[in-house]
Structure formats: C-alpha cells, structure tokens
Design an enzyme around this catalytic site. Structure first.
Site, mmCIF file in Angstrom:
data_model
loop_
_atom_site.group_PDB
_atom_site.id
_atom_site.type_symbol
_atom_site.label_atom_id
_atom_site.label_comp_id
_atom_site.label_asym_id
_atom_site.label_seq_id
_atom_site.Cartn_x
_atom_site.Cartn_y
_atom_site.Cartn_z
ATOM 1 N N SER A 595 38.428 -56.099 74.117
ATOM 2 C CA SER A 595 37.487 -54.823 74.179
ATOM 3 C C SER A 595 37.641 -54.107 75.476
ATOM 4 O O SER A 595 38.728 -53.831 75.746
ATOM 5 C CB SER A 595 36.261 -55.289 73.759
ATOM 6 O OG SER A 595 35.496 -53.993 73.290
ATOM 7 N N ASP A 670 38.921 -52.221 62.448
ATOM 8 C CA ASP A 670 37.976 -52.214 63.552
ATOM 9 C C ASP A 670 37.426 -51.013 63.519
ATOM 10 O O ASP A 670 38.021 -49.997 63.794
ATOM 11 C CB ASP A 670 38.660 -52.414 64.867
ATOM 12 C CG ASP A 670 38.081 -52.549 66.105
ATOM 13 O OD1 ASP A 670 36.796 -52.439 66.137
ATOM 14 O OD2 ASP A 670 38.440 -53.079 67.118
ATOM 15 N N HIS A 702 36.226 -55.825 65.017
ATOM 16 C CA HIS A 702 36.465 -55.960 66.277
ATOM 17 C C HIS A 702 36.476 -57.191 66.773
ATOM 18 O O HIS A 702 36.907 -57.488 67.760
ATOM 19 C CB HIS A 702 35.377 -54.961 67.121
ATOM 20 C CG HIS A 702 35.555 -54.708 68.406
ATOM 21 N ND1 HIS A 702 36.497 -54.118 69.040
ATOM 22 C CD2 HIS A 702 34.741 -55.091 69.504
ATOM 23 C CE1 HIS A 702 36.522 -54.134 70.281
ATOM 24 N NE2 HIS A 702 35.508 -54.752 70.787
#
Length: 745
Positions: A595, A670, A702
């Site tokens: 991320s 995601d 995600h």
C-alpha cells in the site's frame, strides 16, 4: 560507518534455542496451518453493573456461538446468556450488541462485507428476560441500533433509514429518496467509511425520540468500476462512487428526525461552508442538543457545533486550526454538565483537554513531549481520566490514570511493551492486554486504582512453548541517526549470523503519515516471515522515518504537501548507512512494502538505484492523482493547488531510473488502491523499456487474501528475494543464536 549512531535499548525477539535440532519456520506454518495463531478474547463487553463482562465464544464441537458472562473478581463463568445451539433460527452469530439496559441483544448473522468496515446482514433481537427472538427485517440491513429506552431499533436498508417499534412491530420509513450511487441516508459513502473510519451516520438522542443523520448526495461524484471475473462465462462489474483527489465529493447535509411529529428538519449552522465534511455527529447528555463536527476540505480547520434541536439554533463552541491538518477522533466525551473532554495536537503533541459546555478551556489535563495514543474514558465517581500514552518510550504503550484537574498521574501498567486496557463500566477494573517482542499476548485483570494484578485471565504460554522448538532470531530495537533525526529501528539477523561474513539485507517499511511499524509488541504473520528469511541468511530491518507517528506533530507533519520526498530520503540514507556495516553486503540490499509501503518501495528503488538491488511493491499507489480525496488532500491539498507535490514524488514519473529488479503485485478487486495504479505504472515501465516482474490476483481486494492466496503471494515474494538477493548466501551451519522467551510460571 561515518555519521552513524546506534543505541540499543530493547532486545530479544522470541523463544529459546537450546540446540541445533530445531525446526525451521515454513511459509505453510504461517499462511496455511496457522501454527503461530494466538489465543484472544473476542467481543469483550463490560456489563453495566461493573462486576461482570461478556465474551463471544465459539464451541468447536457443537459449531455454535454463545455470549458468556464472567465475574471480574473470580474470572469464573457466571452463565451463558444465549447460545446459538438453543436458537433454531440462528445456527451461529458473529457479533452482538446490548441495549442500554442490557435486557435485549442484537445478534448478527449471515454478514457479508461491502467494503472495509461495512456489511449487510440478518439481525435478530434476543430478549434476555423471556428468551424471545425476533428478526428485525426479512431483507438484509445495515447498522441496526437500539434506542436508549430499548423500545425501538433504527437501521438502514437500500440507502434509506427505518425505525422498528419493538412493542408493536411496526416499521416506519424515515427517508424515501435513497438510491444507489446517488443518495445515501444515515450510512457513509465509500470515502467517509475508508478515511473517517465510520459507517453508521445516524445517532439516537437520550430520550429516544429524535434521530440525527447525515445525508450524502453523491450524484456528482465520478464513478469507478472494477471487473469482477468470478466463475461465470461473462465477467460483471462493480460500479461505485469514488472521489479521487481534486474531484467532486458527496454533498453532505445534517438532518434531525422527530419521532413524535414524524418530521425531518435540515440543520443549518451559522456559518457558510462551500466544500466541507461532517466527520462526526453525537448527541450530548441533553436530549435536545446535538454535537456536530464540521471540517473544511483541506482538513486544517475543524469546528465543533452544538445544535439545539428544540430551538433550532447552533453555537460554535470550538474552532481548531492547523498549518497542516487535524486528525478526527472518537475521543469527544460529554460530562453530566455537558462540559466535554477533547484531544488535540495544538501544543505540538497529542494531549487531553477539558472545556466547558460553551467551549471555554477549563484546563489542559495532560502535558509533555509525548503523545496520548488512546483515550479510554472518564470515571465520574472518582473524577479520573484513563488513557494510554508513549511517555515510557515511543515504541512502548502504557495505561495511565489522571485526575480531571491534571494532577495525581499514575502509570497503571508495569511491563515495558504494548499495554491496552478494557475498563469495567464503573472503572473499578480493567482487563489489560499486554505483549512485547518477547512475550505473546496475555490478558490480565487489574485494579484501576493501583494497576496491580488481580488475576491472570488468558495467556499464550503454549504458543511460546511451541516456538521454543523453532529456530528464531532476536528482534533488536535501536535508533539510527538519519538526516539529523534519531529514527526507531528494529533488526533481525540470521539464525547462523556470523559478523565476519557479509549478509544480504531486506528493508521493510510502511512510512505513511502518523503510522508506526517499529513497536515493542508481539509479532504479526509478517514477523514470522522475517524469521523465515533470517533462517535463509537474510538480515531484515525496519525503520520509521520522518512522517511517522508518536514523536510529535512537527516530526509527523514535515511531509505535508510532499508525500514521498522526506520518507524516501530517509530510507535511502538509512540503507546507505546500513550498507557500511561490516556484516552487510551493500551490493545485495532490497526493500519491500504494501500500500503506502508499496508506493515507498517503488520510489526507493527508482530514486535509490545506486543503493537498492531490488524492490517488491504490493498494492502500491503509483500516483496520488489516482487515490481518494479525503486521504490524499489531507496531506497534499488538491492536484490543482499542488501539481509539483503530486508529480515530483510519484513513482510513475521516475520509471526511467529503474536499474534493479522489481516485482509489482496487485489484486484486481482492490476498491481502495485501484488496480489502475499498477496498470499505469506497468505501462510507464513498458514504454521506458524497463523489464519487471508482476502478478495480478483475480478479484482480490486490498488485503489480497482468501483460500490459498496469501501462501501463493508470499511464496512468490520469497522466491523473488532468493533470485535477486540470495544468489551468494552461504548455507553452512554455525553456532545458533541463543534467545529467550518470557513464559510465566
């Protein structure tokens, strides 16, 4: 080793290695077999009598769930309040919520996730007195919430709000204009849910006759769509409103529904806001006074309003401003006289303040060059506030008590590590969850007056004993001076570490604003992976650079308008220093992250191409132009205002600098950091004629998990590390490192 300063202050990771005949930690142990799973206490709730608490338990034999009541003093089970084995309609339930008088319980079942925090489900109300069970709605609903008097339940269904009278079973529809991807009543839109971390945007007043709610008009918010591949012949699409940085947000408005008059009134405060958020609403102890927090789009001004629903007036009681941004919290607490507790960074560190009901400062309760990290509540009887802070070192967490006037502060927890408290309703006891790098989570009952241990509730000594059969390395905590700052660091060395040999090094980081990865707490699944890599001969390091949390506002907010600049500079500079250590092979250093960490690792490889040989980026942001409005603009303002800040530090604009090996990973489902980030980065790399490896996991969000997914992902990453950093690792045996684990008894 020029300009390098290390100061070791905590040591030891886990377990005792008494001989070379130890098992190796495998990827299957971590992500398939659950070998190192910890025991926990789920859905802990303190009963209002202050003498008992409830826990959600699962019976493996009967495959049923139950709410069990325990006594604080004896820790013995008093009774089972309700068990799904006795309920024909519910084979299991996954969560529960008590009414204020604890005579009714909402039981959740068949919950299906919508986004990170939201879910649809079937919800029943269980009557504690007579054992009755009633389904709230035949259709799946969201956020059922009992009124304070326990006679009604409000809930959301298909973007509208409803109230069910539990005496007459009549269902009343409060709103009727809800429509998918247009109007939402009482439930947050995607970006509020993700970035302001709440779903239920409605609240009951104390008299159970008014409901305040936020209405979201997302008609003008651009749509985002994701292909869902599934198992059918043709894929489908998930289409939802997602405001990217600089794009239109939902238009929000605040409303109050009166159950007596069956009328809804829109709240108008005495200030004109052009583009704003309402990140929190909460009724005060006065059933006619609602508090509402309004925030400008830049998120550097936060206004606290008191709205009188009876007189239809509004009063601005607090107006906070910051050069960078203001964090929204759930710490607002109203006392009986409607004075309130508030937390703020206005003196440079996060602290607790007491204001009267008109917003006049009574006093600053906590002070010092350290941060309050959690606010637990106010004990009215003893005039005492309970909180958690990093006063005992930024990698530690302790529980404290302090009087409302800021005097008589006490440290209630005794052990260095991470302490987190769950207090009884009357604040006479707290259950402390403690862990450290050497101690797996343990749950103890403690006195709220002294902090003294009353009794042990649950520990993970079996896990600690199990780990003693595995090869492990210690996790060493230290600081490293980088760019004029002492940064927290941990390092895990190979099991067969030889200081006379050079070892490859892998750095892990996240680095997002206010985050922390270097903490004295028990290991996550990734920590076991780092132990696996250490068994294979790698040194693993993590450093929290500028922009991370719990060292004051100035340290955290230095990255404002420049996300990815100072954080990347710190990781590259730190890697250069680590490369000068005699036992580190500077030609074999890599970095990875997920991320924000994927954004970072990409940038570090591109901008630090003379330092890092490889990088792994999982679900990375490749340009902040692709990410959502609330998060991105909090730190960067809008792309229209800060074009260079967005573009100068985005990996997508630095692909031409790639020299090393790069693995790019994303989930196609995601909804948070969209696959668009990876697709655009991949295209930029291709057009720059840069070779790279990549993997896309179908329909994974995600978190990239489900079934065999995590195991597959970590095998891929492990193999990539071996291929790029491990070609010269010497596998010969040497004397194992002697570590120790704390096992009680």
């Amino acid at each position: 080793m020029k300009h390098m300063k290390f100061s070791i202050y905590v040591c030891l990771f886990v377990t005792t290695i008494l001989s070379a005949q130890k098992s190796s930690i495998t990827l299957e142990d971590i992500w398939k077999d659950g070998t190192f799973r910890t025991e926990r206490m789920d859905a802990l709730h303190s009963m209002k009598n202050g003498q008992q608490y409830s826990v959600l338990n699962f019976d493996r034999e009967t495959r049923s769930t139950s709410i069990d009541i325990y006594d604080y003093k004896t820790l013995e089970k008093v009774k089972t309040l309700v068990s799904s084995s006795n309920l024909e309609a519910i084979p299991y339930f996954t969560n529960y919520t008590f009414s204020k008088d604890e005579q009714q319980v909402i039981l959740a079942t068949n919950e299906e996730a919508i986004y990170r925090h939201s879910a649809l489900g079937n919800y029943y109300i269980y009557n504690v007195k007579n054992g009755g069970l009633d389904l709230i709605s035949e259709e799946k609903i969201q956020e059922p919430t009992l009124s304070p008097d326990g006679n009604k339940v409000a809930f959301a269904r298909e973007n509208n709000l409803y109230v069910k009278d539990l005496i007459t079973n009549e269902i009343m529809q409060i709103t009727s204009d809800g429509e998918k991807n247009e109007i939402i009543n009482g439930i947050t839109d995607w970006v509020y849910e993700e970035e302001f971390a709440f779903v239920r945007a409605f609240d009951w007043n104390a008299d159970s006759n008014k409901i305040a709610f936020i209405r979201f008009d997302e008609t003008n918010v651009p749509e985002f769509s994701m292909d869902v591949y599934g198992t059918e012949l043709y894929q489908t699409q998930q289409v939802f409103k997602y405001p990217k940085a600089g794009e239109a947000n939902s238009e929000v408005s605040l409303h109050i529904y009166d159950l007596n008059t069956k009328q809804t009134n829109e709240v108008k405060v005495d200030k004109v806001y052009e583009d704003f958020y309402i990140p929190r609403i909460e009724w005060t102890n006065n059933p006619d006074v609602l508090s509402a927090q309004y925030m400008n789009r830049h998120q550097n001004e936060l206004d606290l309003w008191m709205i009188n629903a009876k007189a239809n007036t509004s009063n601005l009681v607090l107006a906070e401003k910051d050069k960078a941004y203001i964090d929204v919290t759930d710490n607002l607490t109203f006392l009986k006289d409607n004075s309130f507790i508030w937390t703020s960074e206005k003196d440079g560190f996060n602290h607790i303040y007491h204001y009267d009901k008109k917003g006049n400062l009574i006093n600053q309760i906590t002070k010092g060059n350290w941060e309050v990290t959690n606010y637990y509540g106010y004990d009215e009887k003893n005039n005492t506030i309970f909180y958690q802070s990093v006063e005992n070192g930024t990698i530690n967490r302790d529980v404290y008590s302090i009087k409302l006037n800021g005097r008589n502060k006490k440290r209630l927890t005794k052990s260095d590590g991470t302490n987190n408290a769950s207090f009884s309703a009357d604040f006479s006891f707290f259950i402390n969850t403690f862990s450290s790098a050497t101690t797996p989570p343990e749950y103890t009952l403690n006195s709220s007056t002294s902090g003294n241990l009353i009794k042990s509730i649950k520990d993970n000594d079996k896990l600690a004993q199990k780990l003693s059969d595995y090869k492990t390395s210690k996790k060493e905590f230290s600081t490293i001076n980088v760019n004029g700052n002492d940064l927290n660091m941990w390092m895990i060395k190979p099991v067969n570490f030889d200081a006379n040999k050079k070892h490859p090094l892998l750095m892990y980081q996240y680095s997002g604003p206010g985050s922390q990865q270097v903490a004295n707490r028990w290991n996550s699944a990734n920590d076991y992976w780092y132990q696996h890599l250490a068994q294979e001969g790698y040194i693993v390091v993590c450093i929290d650079g500028r922009g991370t949390g719990f060292k004051g506002a100035e340290f955290k907010k230095v990255t404002q308008n420049e996300l990815g600049k100072y954080e990347v500079e710190d990781q590259i500079a730190a890697a250069k220093q680590l490369g000068e250590l005699p036992y580190v092979d500077a030609s074999r250093m890599g970095i990875w992250g997920w991320s924000y960490g994927g954004f970072m690792s990409s940038n570090c490889l591109f901008k630090g191409n003379d330092v890092f040989k490889m990088a792994i980026a999982v679900a990375p942001v490749s340009s902040w132009r692709f990410y959502d409005s609330i998060y991105t603009e909090r730190y960067m303002t809008t792309p229209q205002e800060n074009e260079s800040g967005y573009d100068d530090n985005s990996p997508i604009n630095h692909v031409d600098k790639l020299k090393g090996d790069f693995l790019l990973v994303h989930g196609s489902g995601d909804d948070n950091v969209h696959l668009q980030n990876t697709m655009r980065l991949a295209e930029a790399l291709i057009q720059a004629d840069k070779q790279f490896d990549w993997a896309v996991y179908p329909d994974k969000n995600h978190g990239i998990y489900g079934g065999n997914t995590r195991l597959h992902l970590y095998k891929k990453m492990t193999n990539f590390i071996h291929e790029t950093l491990g070609d010269k690792i010497e596998k010969e045996e040497s004397t194992p490192v002697i570590n120790e684990v704390k096992i009680k008894g």
